[in-house]
Design a protein around this motif. Structure first.
Motif, PDB file in Angstrom:
ATOM      1  N   LEU A 274       0.828  -1.203   0.000  1.00 22.11           N
ATOM      2  CA  LEU A 274       0.000   0.000   0.000  1.00 22.11           C
ATOM      3  C   LEU A 274       0.864   1.255   0.000  1.00 22.11           C
ATOM      4  CD1 LEU A 274      -2.866  -0.939   2.504  1.00 22.11           C
ATOM      5  CD2 LEU A 274      -3.102  -0.498   0.050  1.00 22.11           C
ATOM      6  N   LEU A 275       1.930   1.229   0.786  1.00 25.95           N
ATOM      7  CA  LEU A 275       2.821   2.383   0.852  1.00 25.95           C
ATOM      8  C   LEU A 275       3.560   2.584  -0.469  1.00 25.95           C
ATOM      9  CD1 LEU A 275       3.947   4.653   2.560  1.00 25.95           C
ATOM     10  CD2 LEU A 275       5.654   3.066   3.477  1.00 25.95           C
ATOM     11  N   LEU A 276       3.940   1.477  -1.099  1.00 24.20           N
ATOM     12  CA  LEU A 276       4.569   1.563  -2.418  1.00 24.20           C
ATOM     13  C   LEU A 276       3.605   2.193  -3.421  1.00 24.20           C
ATOM     14  CD1 LEU A 276       6.848   0.889  -4.419  1.00 24.20           C
ATOM     15  CD2 LEU A 276       5.819  -1.377  -4.700  1.00 24.20           C
ATOM     16  N   GLY A 277       2.340   1.755  -3.376  1.00 22.63           N
ATOM     17  CA  GLY A 277       1.341   2.309  -4.288  1.00 22.63           C
ATOM     18  C   GLY A 277       1.110   3.788  -4.060  1.00 22.63           C
ATOM     19  N   THR A 278       1.032   4.204  -2.806  1.00 22.89           N
ATOM     20  CA  THR A 278       0.835   5.624  -2.492  1.00 22.89           C
ATOM     21  C   THR A 278       2.021   6.445  -2.979  1.00 22.89           C
ATOM     22  OG1 THR A 278      -0.470   5.059  -0.525  1.00 22.89           O
ATOM     23  CG2 THR A 278       0.435   7.282  -0.632  1.00 22.89           C
ATOM     24  N   SER A 279       3.219   5.903  -2.813  1.00 24.67           N
ATOM     25  CA  SER A 279       4.426   6.611  -3.261  1.00 24.67           C
ATOM     26  C   SER A 279       4.433   6.796  -4.774  1.00 24.67           C
ATOM     27  CB  SER A 279       5.677   5.842  -2.816  1.00 24.67           C
ATOM     28  OG  SER A 279       5.749   5.742  -1.412  1.00 24.67           O
ATOM     29  N   LEU A 280       4.053   5.747  -5.504  1.00 28.09           N
ATOM     30  CA  LEU A 280       4.006   5.840  -6.963  1.00 28.09           C
ATOM     31  C   LEU A 280       2.945   6.851  -7.417  1.00 28.09           C
ATOM     32  CD1 LEU A 280       4.363   2.090  -8.022  1.00 28.09           C
ATOM     33  CD2 LEU A 280       6.039   3.915  -8.350  1.00 28.09           C
ATOM     34  N   LYS A 281       1.829   6.874  -6.730  1.00 25.38           N
ATOM     35  CA  LYS A 281       0.750   7.780  -7.120  1.00 25.38           C
ATOM     36  C   LYS A 281       1.116   9.237  -6.855  1.00 25.38           C
ATOM     37  CE  LYS A 281      -2.983   4.414  -6.753  1.00 25.38           C
ATOM     38  NZ  LYS A 281      -4.180   3.938  -6.005  1.00 25.38           N
ATOM     39  N   VAL A 282       1.723   9.517  -5.710  1.00 24.89           N
ATOM     40  CA  VAL A 282       2.066  10.913  -5.417  1.00 24.89           C
ATOM     41  C   VAL A 282       3.151  11.406  -6.373  1.00 24.89           C
ATOM     42  CG1 VAL A 282       3.892  10.551  -3.679  1.00 24.89           C
ATOM     43  CG2 VAL A 282       2.437  12.572  -3.544  1.00 24.89           C
ATOM     44  N   LEU A 283       4.043  10.532  -6.799  1.00 27.46           N
ATOM     45  CA  LEU A 283       5.064  10.938  -7.768  1.00 27.46           C
ATOM     46  C   LEU A 283       4.446  11.231  -9.135  1.00 27.46           C
ATOM     47  CD1 LEU A 283       7.993   8.528  -6.838  1.00 27.46           C
ATOM     48  CD2 LEU A 283       7.969  11.018  -6.614  1.00 27.46           C
ATOM     49  N   GLN A 284       3.445  10.460  -9.515  1.00 34.86           N
ATOM     50  CA  GLN A 284       2.747  10.754 -10.764  1.00 34.86           C
ATOM     51  C   GLN A 284       2.018  12.090 -10.683  1.00 34.86           C
ATOM     52  OE1 GLN A 284       0.713   7.185 -12.735  1.00 34.86           O
ATOM     53  NE2 GLN A 284       1.149   6.408 -10.692  1.00 34.86           N
ATOM     54  N   GLU A 285       1.459  12.381  -9.522  1.00 36.26           N
ATOM     55  CA  GLU A 285       0.787  13.675  -9.333  1.00 36.26           C
ATOM     56  C   GLU A 285       1.788  14.819  -9.417  1.00 36.26           C
ATOM     57  OE1 GLU A 285      -2.909  11.998  -6.596  1.00 36.26           O
ATOM     58  OE2 GLU A 285      -1.073  12.734  -5.654  1.00 36.26           O
ATOM     59  N   MET A 286       2.995  14.609  -8.904  1.00 37.83           N
ATOM     60  CA  MET A 286       4.033  15.627  -9.051  1.00 37.83           C
ATOM     61  C   MET A 286       4.351  15.830 -10.539  1.00 37.83           C
ATOM     62  SD  MET A 286       4.718  16.647  -5.971  1.00 37.83           S
ATOM     63  CE  MET A 286       3.025  16.293  -5.538  1.00 37.83           C
ATOM     64  N   ALA A 287       4.399  14.725 -11.287  1.00 30.98           N
ATOM     65  CA  ALA A 287       4.659  14.817 -12.727  1.00 30.98           C
ATOM     66  C   ALA A 287       3.582  15.653 -13.410  1.00 30.98           C
ATOM     67  CB  ALA A 287       4.715  13.421 -13.340  1.00 30.98           C
ATOM     68  N   LEU A 288       2.331  15.373 -13.101  1.00 35.06           N
ATOM     69  CA  LEU A 288       1.215  16.100 -13.721  1.00 35.06           C
ATOM     70  C   LEU A 288       1.245  17.578 -13.348  1.00 35.06           C
ATOM     71  CD1 LEU A 288      -1.567  13.427 -13.159  1.00 35.06           C
ATOM     72  CD2 LEU A 288      -0.690  14.179 -15.380  1.00 35.06           C
ATOM     73  N   CYS A 289       1.614  17.889 -12.119  1.00 37.00           N
ATOM     74  CA  CYS A 289       1.690  19.289 -11.680  1.00 37.00           C
ATOM     75  C   CYS A 289       2.664  20.093 -12.540  1.00 37.00           C
ATOM     76  CB  CYS A 289       2.123  19.372 -10.214  1.00 37.00           C
ATOM     77  SG  CYS A 289       0.850  18.898  -9.024  1.00 37.00           S
ATOM     78  N   TYR A 290       3.736  19.433 -12.985  1.00 34.57           N
ATOM     79  CA  TYR A 290       4.760  20.141 -13.756  1.00 34.57           C
ATOM     80  C   TYR A 290       4.653  19.876 -15.266  1.00 34.57           C
ATOM     81  CZ  TYR A 290       6.748  21.543  -9.363  1.00 34.57           C
ATOM     82  OH  TYR A 290       6.924  22.122  -8.110  1.00 34.57           O
ATOM     83  N   GLY A 291       3.503  19.320 -15.679  1.00 33.87           N
ATOM     84  CA  GLY A 291       3.228  19.217 -17.105  1.00 33.87           C
ATOM     85  C   GLY A 291       3.771  17.990 -17.799  1.00 33.87           C
ATOM     86  N   TYR A 292       4.045  16.917 -17.056  1.00 31.99           N
ATOM     87  CA  TYR A 292       4.535  15.677 -17.664  1.00 31.99           C
ATOM     88  C   TYR A 292       3.454  14.608 -17.583  1.00 31.99           C
ATOM     89  CZ  TYR A 292       8.955  18.175 -17.439  1.00 31.99           C
ATOM     90  OH  TYR A 292       9.934  19.118 -17.596  1.00 31.99           O
ATOM     91  N   ARG A 293       3.528  13.614 -18.468  1.00 31.81           N
ATOM     92  CA  ARG A 293       2.445  12.657 -18.663  1.00 31.81           C
ATOM     93  C   ARG A 293       2.860  11.240 -18.245  1.00 31.81           C
ATOM     94  NH1 ARG A 293      -2.193  14.609 -19.113  1.00 31.81           N
ATOM     95  NH2 ARG A 293      -2.866  12.834 -20.384  1.00 31.81           N
ATOM     96  N   PRO A 294       2.413  10.767 -17.050  1.00 31.66           N
ATOM     97  CA  PRO A 294       2.816   9.442 -16.560  1.00 31.66           C
ATOM     98  C   PRO A 294       2.323   8.274 -17.409  1.00 31.66           C
ATOM     99  CG  PRO A 294       1.924  10.802 -14.776  1.00 31.66           C
ATOM    100  CD  PRO A 294       1.621  11.508 -16.053  1.00 31.66           C
ATOM    101  N   GLU A 295       1.334   8.503 -18.289  1.00 30.97           N
ATOM    102  CA  GLU A 295       0.886   7.387 -19.121  1.00 30.97           C
ATOM    103  C   GLU A 295       1.938   7.021 -20.173  1.00 30.97           C
ATOM    104  OE1 GLU A 295      -1.127  11.007 -21.117  1.00 30.97           O
ATOM    105  OE2 GLU A 295      -0.526  10.346 -19.128  1.00 30.97           O
ATOM    106  N   GLU A 296       2.944   7.874 -20.356  1.00 30.65           N
ATOM    107  CA  GLU A 296       4.043   7.556 -21.263  1.00 30.65           C
ATOM    108  C   GLU A 296       5.085   6.723 -20.513  1.00 30.65           C
ATOM    109  OE1 GLU A 296       5.564  11.221 -22.770  1.00 30.65           O
ATOM    110  OE2 GLU A 296       3.619  11.874 -23.560  1.00 30.65           O
ATOM    111  N   LYS A 297       5.535   5.666 -21.131  1.00 28.37           N
ATOM    112  CA  LYS A 297       6.456   4.739 -20.467  1.00 28.37           C
ATOM    113  C   LYS A 297       7.724   5.437 -20.016  1.00 28.37           C
ATOM    114  CE  LYS A 297       8.521   0.162 -21.017  1.00 28.37           C
ATOM    115  NZ  LYS A 297       8.667  -1.018 -21.902  1.00 28.37           N
ATOM    116  N   ARG A 298       8.211   6.323 -20.851  1.00 24.32           N
ATOM    117  CA  ARG A 298       9.436   7.036 -20.509  1.00 24.32           C
ATOM    118  C   ARG A 298       9.249   7.875 -19.244  1.00 24.32           C
ATOM    119  NH1 ARG A 298      11.755  11.933 -21.724  1.00 24.32           N
ATOM    120  NH2 ARG A 298      14.024  11.935 -21.837  1.00 24.32           N
ATOM    121  N   GLU A 299       8.062   8.456 -19.098  1.00 22.76           N
ATOM    122  CA  GLU A 299       7.793   9.266 -17.913  1.00 22.76           C
ATOM    123  C   GLU A 299       7.651   8.405 -16.665  1.00 22.76           C
ATOM    124  OE1 GLU A 299       8.102  12.378 -17.682  1.00 22.76           O
ATOM    125  OE2 GLU A 299       8.429  12.653 -19.830  1.00 22.76           O
TER     126      GLU A 299
END
Length: 280
Positions: free
Chosen positions: A139-164
């Motif tokens: 659960l903690l791993l999942g929360t960590s991955l999700k908050v990092l994706q939200e940081m990506a979105l905040c700065y204009g990057y797209r987590p649905e891209e494999k590279r991101e």
């Protein structure tokens, strides 16, 4: 949308670099946290180790397709629109041009939101000590991955891209590495958008298993306290909150630096284009 001056971007870059230097002071506690992991492994029941194996498999799925951890962008974009003002059209293409101060504000809000969620999660899984610890780690791993994706979105990057998603995993790796590892990752991420180095990006995917191992080992002695029933509520709440805050802060700073460097490159390219234009 407003674009920052070169001076403000350089000032923002200096703030991130100051934060990077502060990370060097954490090495003693990071190494101390790894010492009892052998003991932890010996006393950890088989079903807990199986959960760690599941976490490794889930990380593989995240890198390949996003799996169950891929977040929706609308929650982040909605917050950005609120900050930008009424009737502001803001989609995936426009986010990269949002002023950095607004990106920073929304990233801070998302960090606190996820940290609060992790606090409740840690307290809940701390009730049963070692028995609910098996649930807490993935659960903690999942929360960590999700908050990092939200940081990506905040700065204009797209987590649905494999590279991101690779950048997301690198941020997770940074948050759980020692001083040597942090320096190596910073060098990699600083060159992440450099065209000359992009061909090697996918080759870096080979190290993702090490990221998960490092991440779980980093619990070390901290998670030993959470094994005590009832008392684990307090330890679980505190440790999960601090873990998610650290991961989110790393993501926020590394994405901020990436966006600043990209805007500085664009500024230099525009200046070069203007200077090379023949005068009438």
């Amino acid at each position: 949308m407003a674009i920052e001056t070169k001076e403000s971007l350089l000032h923002g870059l200096q703030e991130v670099e100051a934060w990077e230097k502060e990370q060097n002071d954490l090495w003693f506690w990071e190494k101390l946290g790894r010492l009892p992991f052998v003991l932890l492994d010996r006393i950890t029941p088989k079903f807990v180790r199986e959960k760690l194996g599941t976490a490794v498999d889930e990380m593989a799925a995240f890198l390949e397709t996003g799996g169950t951890y891929l977040v929706q962008d609308e929650a982040v974009y909605s917050r950005l629109r609120t900050k930008m003002g009424p009737n502001q059209a803001l989609g995936a293409q426009e986010v990269s041009s949002v002023p950095l101060t607004i990106m920073n504000d929304v990233a801070s809000e998302m960090r606190e939101s996820r940290a609060t969620f992790a606090t409740v999660q840690g307290a809940t899984t701390g009730i049963g000590g070692i028995f609910t610890l098996a649930l807490d780690i993935p659960l903690l791993l999942g929360t960590s991955l999700k908050v990092l994706q939200e940081m990506a979105l905040c700065y204009g990057y797209r987590p649905e891209e494999k590279r991101e998603r690779l950048f997301v995993v690198k941020c997770l790796q940074f948050a759980s590495s020692d001083i040597v590892g942090k320096k190596a990752i910073l060098e990699e991420l600083t060159q992440f958008d450099n065209p000359a180095s992009q061909k090697d990006v996918m080759a870096q995917l080979q190290g993702w298993r090490e990221v998960v191992v490092t991440y779980t080992e980093n619990f070390g002695w901290k998670k030993l306290f959470q094994m005590v029933p009832i008392a684990g509520i307090l330890f679980g709440a505190y440790l999960n909150r601090s873990t998610v805050q650290d991961v989110a802060e790393a993501g926020m700073m590394l994405y901020r630096k990436r966006r600043i460097l990209e805007r500085l490159r664009q500024s230099e390219e525009q200046s070069d284009a203007i200077s090379s234009t023949p005068q009438q």
